[in-house]
Design an enzyme around this catalytic site. Sequence first.
Site, mmCIF file in Angstrom:
data_model
loop_
_atom_site.group_PDB
_atom_site.id
_atom_site.type_symbol
_atom_site.label_atom_id
_atom_site.label_comp_id
_atom_site.label_asym_id
_atom_site.label_seq_id
_atom_site.Cartn_x
_atom_site.Cartn_y
_atom_site.Cartn_z
ATOM 1 N N GLY A 54 0.828 -1.194 0.000
ATOM 2 C CA GLY A 54 0.000 0.000 0.000
ATOM 3 C C GLY A 54 0.862 1.244 0.000
ATOM 4 N N CYS A 81 5.348 -6.094 1.777
ATOM 5 C CA CYS A 81 5.697 -4.674 1.721
ATOM 6 C C CYS A 81 4.999 -3.913 2.855
ATOM 7 C CB CYS A 81 5.369 -4.098 0.344
ATOM 8 S SG CYS A 81 6.223 -2.540 0.005
ATOM 9 N N TYR A 82 3.980 -3.104 2.580
ATOM 10 C CA TYR A 82 3.288 -2.399 3.656
ATOM 11 C C TYR A 82 2.760 -3.384 4.691
ATOM 12 C CZ TYR A 82 -0.041 0.606 6.123
ATOM 13 O OH TYR A 82 -0.738 1.289 7.100
ATOM 14 N N HIS A 169 8.262 -7.874 -3.404
ATOM 15 C CA HIS A 169 6.979 -8.318 -3.979
ATOM 16 C C HIS A 169 7.151 -9.676 -4.661
ATOM 17 C CE1 HIS A 169 4.585 -4.673 -3.306
ATOM 18 N NE2 HIS A 169 5.749 -4.055 -3.386
ATOM 19 N N GLU A 171 4.845 -11.488 -5.788
ATOM 20 C CA GLU A 171 3.773 -11.714 -6.752
ATOM 21 C C GLU A 171 4.117 -11.268 -8.162
ATOM 22 O OE1 GLU A 171 2.750 -7.686 -4.800
ATOM 23 O OE2 GLU A 171 3.818 -9.538 -4.316
ATOM 24 N N ASP A 228 -17.636 -12.670 -21.997
ATOM 25 C CA ASP A 228 -18.141 -12.683 -20.622
ATOM 26 C C ASP A 228 -19.619 -13.033 -20.565
ATOM 27 O OD1 ASP A 228 -15.593 -11.836 -19.998
ATOM 28 O OD2 ASP A 228 -16.152 -9.722 -19.931
ATOM 29 N N LYS A 367 -10.291 -12.197 -16.593
ATOM 30 C CA LYS A 367 -10.673 -12.577 -17.954
ATOM 31 C C LYS A 367 -10.110 -13.936 -18.361
ATOM 32 C CE LYS A 367 -12.372 -10.293 -20.890
ATOM 33 N NZ LYS A 367 -13.751 -10.183 -21.451
#
Length: 511
Positions: A54, A81-82, A169, A171, A228, A367
Amino acid sequence: MKELAIILDFGGQYTQLIARRVRELAVYSEIVPHGTPLEDILDRRPKGIILSGGPASVYEPGAPAEPEGLFECGLPVLGICYGAQLMAERLGGRVSRAAAREYGSRPVAVCGPADAFTAGLPAESTCWMSHGDHVETAPPGWRLLLSTPTCPTAAMVSPDGKLYGVQFHPEVEHTPFGRDLLGNFLFGVCGFSGDWTMGRFIDEQVALIRERVGEDGRVVAALSGGVDSSVAVTLVHRAVGDRLTCIFVDHGLLRKDEAKQVIETFRPRLGDAFVPVNEEDRFLGRLAGVTDPERKRRIIGEEFIRVFEREAVRAGDARFLVQGTIYPDVVESGTRTAQRIKSHHNVAGLPEVMHLELIEPLRPLFKDEVRRVGLELGLPEELVWRQPFPGPGLAVRVLGEVTCDKLAILREADAIWRAELKAAGLERAIWQSFAVLPDVRSVGVMGDSRTYAHLIGLRAVTSVDAMTADWARIPDEVLAKAAARIVNEVEGVNRVVYDITSKPPGTIEWE
């Protein structure tokens, strides 16, 4: 009950990416706001919790906080992180402004005995940093696991092995061992089995829809012909069968020949359950004189609902409306922890008063996950891999006021651009491609005469989930041929440009 990993969102730019990475490891994850009460979180029986990054500093007044009692509840928690800084600050460590902000790749090394979290990691690698603060001192009794030359507390663990914090990070793709690290936390620390699949998602949604609609409830669906809505309709049809009526609304904002193509595709499949309605005059009438893009989206969202409400009565007083809303629609429309980027007509563009209850089975999915559900349901690949097309249609590709003349110009230019990309064999490699008509004109010369005509912008991007995108590197000869055809064949156009903006900072659409 399926296993659940909860991600507490502190407003980080990579929060959605954390959720994606967890799901890629076959663990179902959901994002909830950081202020969600601990009781509500525990009621959902998660097996592990991840705290996102964040933009705030934990030591500033009013900084986002964790739910009270989170670190004492006994569940495994990973702070990123945060999230790691918050964990350290709350439990007796020290967080301070780093001597220099760190952004980008940094060398990282294992600095202690491996545990379940760091098992199998290389002794040395690189990681991706993006922070201005750092954990200067870990909480008492915590052990350091990974370090960098500028951040000795790059990864740390509590004495009981339940709480972990990482300053980098894991990710992002730029942390090569990040997937392994997340897997270690999910499987080695939390004990997930990794059994979440699209097949299981379908079974769960079918059961939920049947329970909600009941044995005799009727449903209408918004069917645009896109990926979708087609996947959502197929999923709901598996649950309720012939009690579903699909409404295709031609709002006058579709691409060239698109209404005809949708009708020819779905009428043979759905028979009397497919109801096309032409509402071009209604939508264009409401849009007359409107230039603000947010107002366009709200008008279109409201008019769609009013048409569906009318058709629901005709379909036997249906009480439910199916929409193909997916997770990026929700994020961009704004949440408690994410700023509104643009109002999607099917989320923030909905009217306050509605007479239909929404069924949105794809709302939790990205998606690429929607495409996987479509293939699992047996939909043809040419439909599953169709490029996205916005619900507001060409209204958000005609910048400024929408008129019939502008729509005619844009339709022709867009058809040429997409045809040239297809002829070059690039259609499948591109996430989305389209033309836009800005509200500007430019001077040109055609046939030895001065012209003052419209500009056409061409857009083509690559992406996985629409949360981020890069501009597609189209060969010069393809761009040249498309531009030449548009200028020569579309009356009222004398200039063509190609958009080379990524997302962020831009969005895929221009409005």
